[in-house]
Design a protein around this motif. Structure first.
Motif, PDB file in Angstrom:
ATOM      1  N   ALA B 210      55.886   5.617  41.318  1.00 49.52           N
ATOM      2  CA  ALA B 210      54.596   6.152  41.667  1.00 49.52           C
ATOM      3  C   ALA B 210      54.061   5.026  42.825  1.00 49.52           C
ATOM      4  O   ALA B 210      53.428   5.152  43.920  1.00 49.52           O
ATOM      5  N   GLY B 211      54.107   3.713  42.290  1.00 49.83           N
ATOM      6  CA  GLY B 211      53.820   2.673  43.110  1.00 49.83           C
ATOM      7  C   GLY B 211      54.506   2.400  44.194  1.00 49.83           C
ATOM      8  O   GLY B 211      54.026   2.055  45.346  1.00 49.83           O
ATOM      9  N   GLY B 212      55.746   2.758  44.071  1.00 44.75           N
ATOM     10  CA  GLY B 212      56.870   2.740  45.268  1.00 44.75           C
ATOM     11  C   GLY B 212      56.551   3.677  46.199  1.00 44.75           C
ATOM     12  O   GLY B 212      56.709   3.455  47.433  1.00 44.75           O
ATOM     13  N   GLY B 213      56.335   4.924  45.818  1.00 44.28           N
ATOM     14  CA  GLY B 213      55.868   5.715  46.369  1.00 44.28           C
ATOM     15  C   GLY B 213      54.745   5.820  47.433  1.00 44.28           C
ATOM     16  O   GLY B 213      54.421   5.989  48.687  1.00 44.28           O
ATOM     17  N   ILE B 214      53.728   5.173  46.679  1.00 43.77           N
ATOM     18  CA  ILE B 214      52.499   4.790  47.622  1.00 43.77           C
ATOM     19  C   ILE B 214      52.602   3.561  48.692  1.00 43.77           C
ATOM     20  O   ILE B 214      52.267   3.743  49.898  1.00 43.77           O
ATOM     21  N   PHE B 215      53.438   2.573  48.075  1.00 42.32           N
ATOM     22  CA  PHE B 215      53.792   1.566  48.980  1.00 42.32           C
ATOM     23  C   PHE B 215      54.545   2.098  50.349  1.00 42.32           C
ATOM     24  O   PHE B 215      54.109   1.933  51.340  1.00 42.32           O
ATOM     25  N   THR B 216      55.562   2.800  50.044  1.00 39.50           N
ATOM     26  CA  THR B 216      56.343   3.396  51.423  1.00 39.50           C
ATOM     27  C   THR B 216      55.573   4.221  52.144  1.00 39.50           C
ATOM     28  O   THR B 216      55.602   4.074  53.453  1.00 39.50           O
ATOM     29  N   ASN B 570      44.655   3.443  50.945  1.00 36.80           N
ATOM     30  CA  ASN B 570      45.574   2.145  50.824  1.00 36.80           C
ATOM     31  C   ASN B 570      45.892   2.105  52.351  1.00 36.80           C
ATOM     32  O   ASN B 570      45.957   1.012  52.938  1.00 36.80           O
ATOM     33  N   ALA B 571      46.055   3.089  53.094  1.00 39.50           N
ATOM     34  CA  ALA B 571      46.631   3.150  54.404  1.00 39.50           C
ATOM     35  C   ALA B 571      45.319   2.591  55.294  1.00 39.50           C
ATOM     36  O   ALA B 571      45.781   1.723  56.215  1.00 39.50           O
ATOM     37  N   GLY B 572      44.370   3.019  55.010  1.00 37.03           N
ATOM     38  CA  GLY B 572      42.997   2.525  55.470  1.00 37.03           C
ATOM     39  C   GLY B 572      43.018   1.010  55.311  1.00 37.03           C
ATOM     40  O   GLY B 572      42.714   0.301  56.546  1.00 37.03           O
ATOM     41  N   ARG B 573      43.210   0.433  54.337  1.00 34.09           N
ATOM     42  CA  ARG B 573      43.223  -0.979  54.341  1.00 34.09           C
ATOM     43  C   ARG B 573      44.304  -1.861  55.125  1.00 34.09           C
ATOM     44  O   ARG B 573      44.126  -2.605  55.679  1.00 34.09           O
ATOM     45  N   THR B 605      51.518  -3.600  48.744  1.00 30.32           N
ATOM     46  CA  THR B 605      52.130  -3.630  47.161  1.00 30.32           C
ATOM     47  C   THR B 605      50.816  -3.551  46.146  1.00 30.32           C
ATOM     48  O   THR B 605      50.605  -2.961  45.295  1.00 30.32           O
ATOM     49  N   SER B 606      49.799  -4.643  46.523  1.00 33.40           N
ATOM     50  CA  SER B 606      48.820  -4.555  45.648  1.00 33.40           C
ATOM     51  C   SER B 606      47.824  -3.492  45.657  1.00 33.40           C
ATOM     52  O   SER B 606      47.236  -2.959  44.704  1.00 33.40           O
ATOM     53  N   ILE B 609      49.232  -0.665  43.681  1.00 35.98           N
ATOM     54  CA  ILE B 609      49.090  -0.881  42.117  1.00 35.98           C
ATOM     55  C   ILE B 609      47.609  -0.627  41.795  1.00 35.98           C
ATOM     56  O   ILE B 609      47.368  -0.086  40.932  1.00 35.98           O
ATOM     57  N   ARG B 610      46.742  -1.139  42.716  1.00 39.51           N
ATOM     58  CA  ARG B 610      45.279  -0.831  42.430  1.00 39.51           C
ATOM     59  C   ARG B 610      44.796   0.620  42.469  1.00 39.51           C
ATOM     60  O   ARG B 610      44.117   0.915  41.532  1.00 39.51           O
ATOM     61  N   GLU B 611      45.730   1.147  43.126  1.00 39.98           N
ATOM     62  CA  GLU B 611      45.525   2.852  43.228  1.00 39.98           C
ATOM     63  C   GLU B 611      46.029   3.544  41.904  1.00 39.98           C
ATOM     64  O   GLU B 611      45.447   4.442  41.452  1.00 39.98           O
ATOM     65  N   LEU B 612      47.028   2.859  41.615  1.00 41.03           N
ATOM     66  CA  LEU B 612      47.797   3.653  40.502  1.00 41.03           C
ATOM     67  C   LEU B 612      47.327   3.193  38.959  1.00 41.03           C
ATOM     68  O   LEU B 612      47.216   4.077  38.052  1.00 41.03           O
ATOM     69  N   MET B 613      46.774   1.789  39.253  1.00 40.54           N
ATOM     70  CA  MET B 613      46.311   1.242  37.632  1.00 40.54           C
ATOM     71  C   MET B 613      45.321   2.443  37.082  1.00 40.54           C
ATOM     72  O   MET B 613      45.435   2.662  35.691  1.00 40.54           O
ATOM     73  N   PRO B 614      44.328   2.657  37.578  1.00 37.58           N
ATOM     74  CA  PRO B 614      43.502   3.557  36.991  1.00 37.58           C
ATOM     75  C   PRO B 614      43.836   4.800  36.592  1.00 37.58           C
ATOM     76  O   PRO B 614      43.699   5.576  35.388  1.00 37.58           O
TER      77      PRO B 614
END
Lengths: 733, 733
Positions: B210-216, B570-573, B605-606, B609-614
């Motif tokens: 999921a983290g990789g998915g958000i990253f990509t 995340n894309a916004g950032r 990357t971070s 993880i920030r989106e996924l951790m919660p």
């Protein structure tokens, strides 16, 4: 036949009065009378209202013309659809009469009556709506907001009170009739015959809702593709052969469809509670029949609705939204007071009243949630639609992805609302120590009562809902006539209030169907246990039952896909027809000759049914097959899987669709910055979102409710047949 | 510590050999040796292959440069992600060590080892993939298709064989270790400690997938919006600060993510079967330990994979697709022969071999179905993607609606495939009369063996899958270098075969996770029964259990929504960062100074993880809370509801996403009529469909599998804690 029934009725009354030891039957008669009389009251008020509304001014010639075309179009639709539905009903009635060893004929007759009752209610609603729109427009043009609101809302109440009344009269009259014709028969068997009535109402509702949904989107899409894109004529242009079909579509889906949907959920909720109550009655000796109590609760809700409808009147020139809300509050409170009072007077455990009120509160909560996820304000800084507007500014894909995500999230509070009502009423019903209540059966009965409570005030809810399409149409009519600016503003205000009411009702309809299905699920398990004399345990850790649950989960999924792809195919046929008309008679585009509106309506109608018929037969067939092959417990798993997935899918699709619609509206509204350098691009993005959302919210989403009720009733009604086939199959291997 | 283990090991061996009445332990040792040695074999072959591949020519300077940037980017990603994951792992390990009254320390140690094993496998896969791409490109430029295929596939096999080997070595070494440290302890308790290993593998997999998915998708979207839309520079332009993050994304999601996903499913399947088998062993006195048999079956699959990998070689200049398929066929047949032979030699019921083969066939069937719904050919005239191309010609909305509908429909055959494998292996296992098998537990054990069988050949499956991103990257590299036309055509052929392999693996991964979760579900129920000493009946007709099922159904829904909305945030950032770099240093756009690629990779990357951790903490928390408040049976309902909805959602999102992707590819392909008067419009429609599909298929869809495994393992691992809290809460009310 009629004479036989009357003479038996008289004979039964004499027996009741002459046999004091049969005292419970006295309360039966009382309960049935309350139900029958309240139902008749609602129908009479509806008919009276209809007469009053029809006397109102029909407006100028132009208004009359436009409205007349819609009215005639709706008539064509009804004629074609009801002809096919009549064949379908009679065919299925014959099947029922044959496959049922016991009581095949009474079940088939109940089924036919249920089908025709639903068709009748839909017909009346549609007839009123298509005649009320021009009268509302005329009232707005002459008297302004107040009189226009009154006409629109009163007209909507004809449909609302009608479906509430027909449900009560139908159920209690059928109960009396079978009671008289089959004297001495146990109440659970009577209710099983009446399951046919509910099944009829639901199959017709499925055609009305899903068929109407395919119809309206077929017309909408085809009119746009050939008219706007290919021929560059404006939307709703009367030269477009699909223009009237498009206008008819709104009434067909929103008035007739939603009416049939609420009607069938209401009947199903009462029936489920009655089946469970009759089981309680058979087990314990009680002073009052729990089997008939649901009718009384529904009757109290109907009385509250009749009063509520007549108390809704906005202050002159005010926003009519608060008036509509006031009607809901008053009716809800009135119903609460009535149900507590009656339960106390009858000396029944107050837990029953509490469960009914829990159910109603859950319904209000779900409606409120739908509103938060689809309106432009949000709640406490959580503003899905505003966020979607920002996404529309990025790209179409961003808008679609965010709308889809919020649609998914919108399921969370609604599902939790249903869970809380479910668990709370179960705890109340199972921990009380009142006579007959308490324990597992008491708890499950309380759950069913919560479903009845949720739907009890459907007369008022449906009145507010029907009001929406009437003012929507009135707004269209007034724009095409030579009305004043003031009249248009008045209609805009009426329309805005109607949209909120519609969003709330959509959520309410889904929630009510979900909790009715849960009650039916419990009723199915009880009925199955009674039939085979063994405990039914729907243990999904058992691979067979889990397989059933998976098959059930696939049903709403497949149905949704078939509906959406069906719209696509049906639109293909209609596009051909529109192009043909333009080609054959060039006078149509020049405005010198009239297009053949009826041909388009016919294609949309028969195409919708053609797309829907296979899915419906498959759904009924798969339900019967799953039970027959995997057994009754797996059939329980099947129903559970279907409601789990179906409830979420229905919420997702309705709310995502509503949110995309309102995103477009926000971008079109005067508050939005129309001078944005990429405004055209952003607006086009929002239009695409709305186009994706249309079949979500108007075709697939709200049809899933009805689908769930249909499969639950199929399982309950065909239970003896399914058990028989399964036993035979088990013997073979 | 190490010395203690070794001395105990020796002591145990002596005890085994000196006590003939402990003969079963002999077979235990045999089984563990087979597993350990096969695992070591796979790891050694993988390491040897790695050395061979690394000796290959690295290509010209330009190839080296491009590839090097991707390799460094992947390293940055790994460094950041693993640092955060290490903290997370150690924190959770402390929690586990504290909350578990019994065996907290060994569970925590197993958990840490599982986490690091998964990270290690992911690291190696990523390291190989990012180094193999330039070597593949170089081989294509010099030797053509054959040598290039060999390098790419061999490199892919490093990842494939590595994860298969680590799973076997990890599980059997941990078993031996805890057996030696806690002598005399019953096998079920040993396996419960090892549940920590599986939990570690799964939580890391969730972050990887999921983290990789958000990253990509973050990188992809941000690069497009600022680069293509705002600055009008081409896609993949090295001036774009997000260009390398975008290229890294493919490797991160597809290689490391899918590898971790398959690894965790495989470990979970073996663990579930081992838990159930250990239960059988404890109940019956058996000649062989059913608890260790799953390791043997997985070992046989790994041996078959090692052989299969070395038999895959295409004929010179041929389409490499058939070679890949041949590898699958050979491995499948080899595995079938081996498993039948070994089961017969050991004198175990052949039913076990049949179940394993059923599972494998179900996996192949699901992969095949995914292919039919996403490739451009379809099957028997049913051509979803071709139909979607026609819809793209109408409008964006039509394309999105039809893709969504086909995505829904694609769930139907896959779910039916799983049901058939489930029911068939249950019937086999429950009706046999062999010692220990038969009855409920035998049937459930056979289901778990089917899951092990499905995943047994994961070494080969994952080799084919990793091959995909390697040739994809190689194609990109060769385009940017000065290679011949022939070399590009060779890479295109390799790439096309890779895409099909990827589509099949995606379906395979979902199916394998689903059936592993079903096995875990059964293992959970067994473990719960053992713990509380009562029968656990997950009767969804019970309102509490139904409430649990509804909450479970909401979990994949909410997770999906949070992932998709997370990509957006995340894309916004990242968009801010890209704009900042362009603003601060105008030299970047002029091509005179190098953008800060690492900063973008760090944000992606971070942020991921920030989106996924919660979400991850919420999911674990809700699982524990549901069980603690509503009880263990409701927790069973929760798992059932989650897998019902999650399995369908995963298939819908992956297959709809794949179909939209291929629709775009078909419209871009030379076969499509590029002279269509509205070609640009149609192409833009297909791009929008692909943009909607990207987070569906690369972020949300495939993460749901892992999510399901994580919640199932949470329930099983924390079972004693949950039971304890529930008992305490029940005592309070």
């Amino acid at each position: 036949m009629v004479r036989l029934v009357i003479s038996r009725c008289i004979a039964m009354s004499i027996i009741w009065f002459e046999n004091p030891q049969q005292e419970p039957a006295m309360s039966d008669l009382l309960f049935l009378s309350i139900s029958l009389l309240s139902g008749l009251l609602a129908i009479l008020v509806a008919l009276y209202t209809y007469r009053v509304v029809m006397r109102a001014d029909e407006g100028d010639k132009r208004m009359h013309e436009v409205s007349r075309l819609i009215q005639d179009g709706a008539d064509s639709f009804i004629k074609i659809q009801y002809r096919i539905l009549t064949f379908f009903t009679l065919f299925l009635a014959v099947v029922i009469a044959i496959v049922f060893v016991d009581y095949g004929i009474p079940i088939a007759i109940s089924y036919i009556i249920g089908s025709f009752a639903s068709m009748g209610a839909g017909y009346i609603g549609l007839a009123v709506a298509t005649q009320a729109n021009r009268r509302t427009a005329a009232a707005a043009a002459e008297g302004g907001l107040g009189p226009a609101f009154k006409i629109a809302f009163r007209s909507g109440s004809v449909m609302g009170l009608m479906i509430a009344g027909i449900a009560l009269v139908g159920l209690s009259a059928l109960y009396l009739m079978w009671f008289v014709i089959f004297p001495g028969i146990a109440a659970p068997f009577l209710w099983e015959m009446i399951t046919g009535f509910s099944f009829g109402a639901s199959t017709v509702a499925l055609f009305a809702k899903a068929g109407g949904g395919i119809f309206t989107k077929t017309a909408d899409m085809s009119a746009d593709i050939v008219g706007k894109i290919e021929q560059h004529i404006p939307e709703d242009d009367p030269r477009n052969p699909a223009a009237i079909a498009d206008a008819v579509g709104d009434n067909v889906g929103d008035v007739a469809g939603t009416g049939a949907d609420i009607f069938d959920s209401n009947v199903a909720a009462i029936l489920a509670a009655a089946l469970l109550g009759a089981g309680l009655d058979a087990t314990f000796a009680l002073p009052y029949a729990f089997g008939l109590l649901p009718l009384v609760i529904a009757a109290l809700g109907t009385i509250a609705s009749v009063i509520g409808v007549y108390l809704v009147r906005p202050n002159e020139q005010d926003d009519p939204g608060p008036a509509l809300n006031r009607g809901t509050y008053i009716t809800t409170i009135l119903f609460g007071v009535l149900v507590v009072a009656v339960i106390l007077i009858l000396g029944i455990d107050i837990v029953i009243a509490a469960s009914a009120i829990f159910g109603l509160l859950a319904g209000v909560f779900i409606g409120f949630t739908s509103d938060v996820f689809t309106n432009d304000k949000g709640l406490f800084g959580f503003q899905p639609v505003r966020n979607m507007v920002e996404n529309a500014e990025k790209s179409t894909a961003n808008l679609i992805l965010s709308g889809y995500s919020y649609g998914l999230l919108s399921a969370v509070p609604s599902v939790i609302g249903v869970i809380v009502a479910l668990v709370a009423s179960f705890i109340l019903g199972s921990t009380t120590t009142s006579l007959g209540l308490g324990g597992w059966m008491g708890g499950i009965y309380a759950v069913a009562i919560a479903a009845v409570g949720l739907l009890a005030t459907n007369g008022l809810t449906m009145s507010s809902d029907s009001y929406g399409p009437i003012v929507d149409n009135a707004r269209g009519i007034i724009e095409q006539s030579n009305a004043s600016e003031e009249a248009i503003i008045a209609c805009d205000k009426l329309d805005a209030a109607g949209n909120t009411a519609k969003a709330i009702t959509k959520g309410f309809a889904i929630g009510s169907a979900a909790i009715s299905v849960l009650a039916l699920f419990a009723a199915f398990v009880e009925a199955a246990e009674m039939l085979i004399g063994e405990e039914i345990i729907v243990n999904i850790a058992d691979p067979f039952i889990l397989a059933g649950a998976f098959i059930g989960a696939l049903v709403p999924i497949t149905f949704t896909a078939m509906l959406i792809l069906g719209v696509d195919r049906n639109a293909g046929r209609m596009i051909e027809e529109i192009r043909r008309q333009f080609r054959v008679d060039p006078g149509i585009l020049e405005g010198t000759s009239k297009p053949d509106y009826d041909k388009c309506i016919e294609i949309a109608t028969s195409g919708a049914i053609r797309e829907l018929m296979p899915s419906t037969i498959i759904v009924i067939g798969v339900t019967i097959l799953t039970g027959s092959i995997l057994g009754l417990e797996a059939l329980g798993g099947y129903l559970g899987g279907a409601v789990l997935v179906g409830f979420i899918m229905a919420l997702l699709m309705s709310n995502a669709g509503g949110a995309w619609d309102n995103t477009k509206k926000m971008i079109e509204s005067p508050e939005y910055d129309h001078d944005h350098p990429r405004y055209d691009q952003i607006h086009r993005n929002s239009v695409r979102g709305d186009m994706v959302g249309d079949p979500f919210k108007d075709t697939a989403g709200p049809s899933i409710n009805t689908l769930l009720v249909v499969i639950s009733l199929t399982a309950t009604l065909f239970l003896p047949v399914i058990a028989h086939i399964h036993q035979w199959l088990s013997g073979m291997f």
